[in-house]
Write a protein that holds these residues in place. Structure first.
Motif, short mmCIF file in Angstrom:
data_model
loop_
_atom_site.label_atom_id
_atom_site.label_comp_id
_atom_site.label_asym_id
_atom_site.label_seq_id
_atom_site.Cartn_x
_atom_site.Cartn_y
_atom_site.Cartn_z
N PHE A 159 0.94 -1.24 0.08
CA PHE A 159 0.13 -0.05 0.01
C PHE A 159 0.82 1.29 -0.22
O PHE A 159 0.52 2.14 -0.61
CB PHE A 159 -0.96 0.01 1.28
N SER A 160 1.98 1.30 0.94
CA SER A 160 2.79 2.45 0.78
C SER A 160 3.48 2.34 -0.68
O SER A 160 3.58 3.72 -0.87
CB SER A 160 3.98 2.19 2.07
N VAL A 161 3.94 1.54 -1.10
CA VAL A 161 4.56 1.64 -2.36
C VAL A 161 3.70 2.20 -3.42
O VAL A 161 4.01 3.33 -4.08
CB VAL A 161 4.98 0.15 -3.05
N LEU A 162 2.42 1.91 -3.37
CA LEU A 162 1.44 2.54 -4.34
C LEU A 162 1.32 3.99 -3.96
O LEU A 162 1.11 4.79 -5.00
CB LEU A 162 0.12 1.93 -4.22
N VAL A 163 1.09 4.34 -2.64
CA VAL A 163 0.90 5.60 -2.25
C VAL A 163 1.95 6.66 -2.57
O VAL A 163 1.88 7.64 -3.24
CB VAL A 163 0.65 5.70 -0.57
N VAL A 164 3.14 5.93 -2.27
CA VAL A 164 4.55 6.78 -3.07
C VAL A 164 4.44 7.02 -4.47
O VAL A 164 4.66 8.21 -4.76
CB VAL A 164 5.74 6.21 -2.35
N PHE A 165 4.09 5.95 -5.18
CA PHE A 165 3.92 6.39 -6.73
C PHE A 165 3.07 7.31 -6.92
O PHE A 165 3.22 8.19 -8.03
CB PHE A 165 3.58 5.08 -7.39
N VAL A 166 1.84 7.27 -6.59
CA VAL A 166 0.66 8.28 -6.62
C VAL A 166 1.19 9.55 -6.29
O VAL A 166 1.00 10.60 -7.23
CB VAL A 166 -0.59 7.82 -5.77
N LEU A 167 1.87 9.85 -5.02
CA LEU A 167 2.39 11.12 -4.48
C LEU A 167 3.48 11.61 -5.52
O LEU A 167 3.52 12.87 -5.82
CB LEU A 167 2.90 10.79 -3.22
N ALA A 168 4.13 10.72 -6.23
CA ALA A 168 5.15 11.27 -7.18
C ALA A 168 4.40 11.71 -8.23
O ALA A 168 4.88 12.74 -8.81
CB ALA A 168 6.08 10.12 -7.67
N GLU A 169 3.36 11.08 -8.85
CA GLU A 169 2.71 11.79 -9.97
C GLU A 169 1.98 13.22 -9.49
O GLU A 169 2.01 14.15 -10.28
CB GLU A 169 1.44 10.78 -10.53
N VAL A 170 1.59 13.31 -8.32
CA VAL A 170 0.80 14.36 -7.66
C VAL A 170 2.03 15.70 -7.83
O VAL A 170 1.76 16.56 -8.14
CB VAL A 170 0.48 14.24 -6.16
N PHE A 171 3.39 15.24 -7.42
CA PHE A 171 4.42 16.18 -7.34
C PHE A 171 4.82 16.43 -8.58
O PHE A 171 5.09 17.63 -9.32
CB PHE A 171 5.53 15.26 -6.50
N ARG A 172 4.49 15.60 -9.71
CA ARG A 172 4.80 15.83 -11.05
C ARG A 172 3.74 17.00 -11.62
O ARG A 172 4.20 17.91 -12.41
CB ARG A 172 4.69 14.68 -12.19
N GLU A 173 2.63 16.78 -11.32
CA GLU A 173 1.61 17.65 -11.71
C GLU A 173 1.95 19.05 -10.92
O GLU A 173 1.54 20.03 -11.45
CB GLU A 173 0.10 17.28 -11.22
N GLY A 174 2.32 19.14 -9.88
CA GLY A 174 2.65 20.28 -9.01
C GLY A 174 3.96 21.10 -9.63
O GLY A 174 3.87 22.16 -9.81
#
Lengths: 185, 80
Positions: A159-174
């Motif tokens: 779950f943490s791995v997936l959350v980190v990958f999603v966060l990475a995409e959030v940061f890409r958008e940011g």
């Protein structure tokens, strides 16, 4: 209390990460040296015998322990190597987190480099989890019945791995929005 | 970008330097250079209004539309 910028929670966490990072470096170096020593001893058990002879004659307990070490040399060495690799993986994660927190302390959370850092953290978390399974499988195969640890499929870790990958995409958008804002006059 | 900024021409007509315009409008020279060289992605209405006020012109005097190969799609459409 501010979350970002100098003198904020993130700068406090950055100091903690600095300390942990330094401690991990020491741990990795120490563990690597011990692994190297164990590797040399497992290839050359006579060296161990010479070492025990060279010391005082009363240390029977230590001699027994060293003898045990010599007999289980290869498994101990591989265990140490696995521990060193695991620690190195954690070192990479903490190192990336440290660099992310440097940008947070500077008040620039959407730095473009943070995307790659978060992805690296996600990959390392996944790698460590897979490494744990591999270590269990290899140890169960090589040493059947010796201190067997039951494998557990850690849902939290994945779950943490997936959350980190999603966060990475959030940061890409940011980061993309930041670039847009920079070019808006 | 099919929108071209003709700030150079208007400045030349008004005989005003970029530094003077930057001082009057309250925008940095670096940002005005980005605008002048066509690297800007967007212009705020407030910036456009200040430019028009100080250069005594209309937005149409500063911005020119030129149809080109990268014309026709918004970035959101390209991403999504």
């Amino acid at each position: 209390m501010r979350a970002l910028g100098p003198g904020s929670v993130s700068s406090f966490l950055k100091i903690i990460l600095d300390v942990v990072f330094a401690a991990l470096w020491i741990g990795v170096v120490a563990l690597s040296l011990i692994t190297l020593a164990a590797l040399l001893l497992s290839f050359n058990p006579d060296l161990l015998a010479n070492l025990t002879k060279a010391t005082d004659a009363g240390a029977v307990a230590r001699d027994t322990a060293l003898g045990e070490l010599a007999s289980n040399g290869s498994s101990i060495t591989s265990g140490l190597l696995a521990a060193a690799l695991y620690l190195a993986g954690i070192l990479v994660i903490v190192g990336s987190l440290r660099r992310i927190f440097t940008t947070l302390t500077a008040g620039d959370p959407f730095h473009p480099d943070n995307v790659a850092r978060l992805r690296l953290i996600g990959l390392m978390l996944a790698g460590l989890e897979l490494g744990r399974y591999a270590f269990w499988a290899v140890s169960a195969w090589l040493l059947p019945g010796v201190g067997r640890i039951e494998p557990s499929m850690s849902l939290t870790a994945w779950f943490s791995v997936l959350v980190v990958f999603v966060l990475a995409e959030v940061f890409r958008e940011g980061a993309r929005l930041r670039r847009e804002a920079e070019l808006t006059i | 970008m099919p929108i071209r900024v003709s700030l150079d021409r208007v400045l030349l007509e008004r005989r005003m330097s970029l530094t003077e315009l930057a001082d009057r409008v309250g925008v940095t020279i670096a940002n005005l250079s980005i605008l002048k060289t066509g690297k800007a992605r967007a212009v705020r209405f407030s910036t456009l209004a200040a430019l028009c006020r100080e250069l005594d012109c209309q937005p149409g005097d500063l911005l020119v539309y030129e149809a080109g190969p990268d014309d026709g799609f918004l970035e959101e459409d390209e991403d999504g």
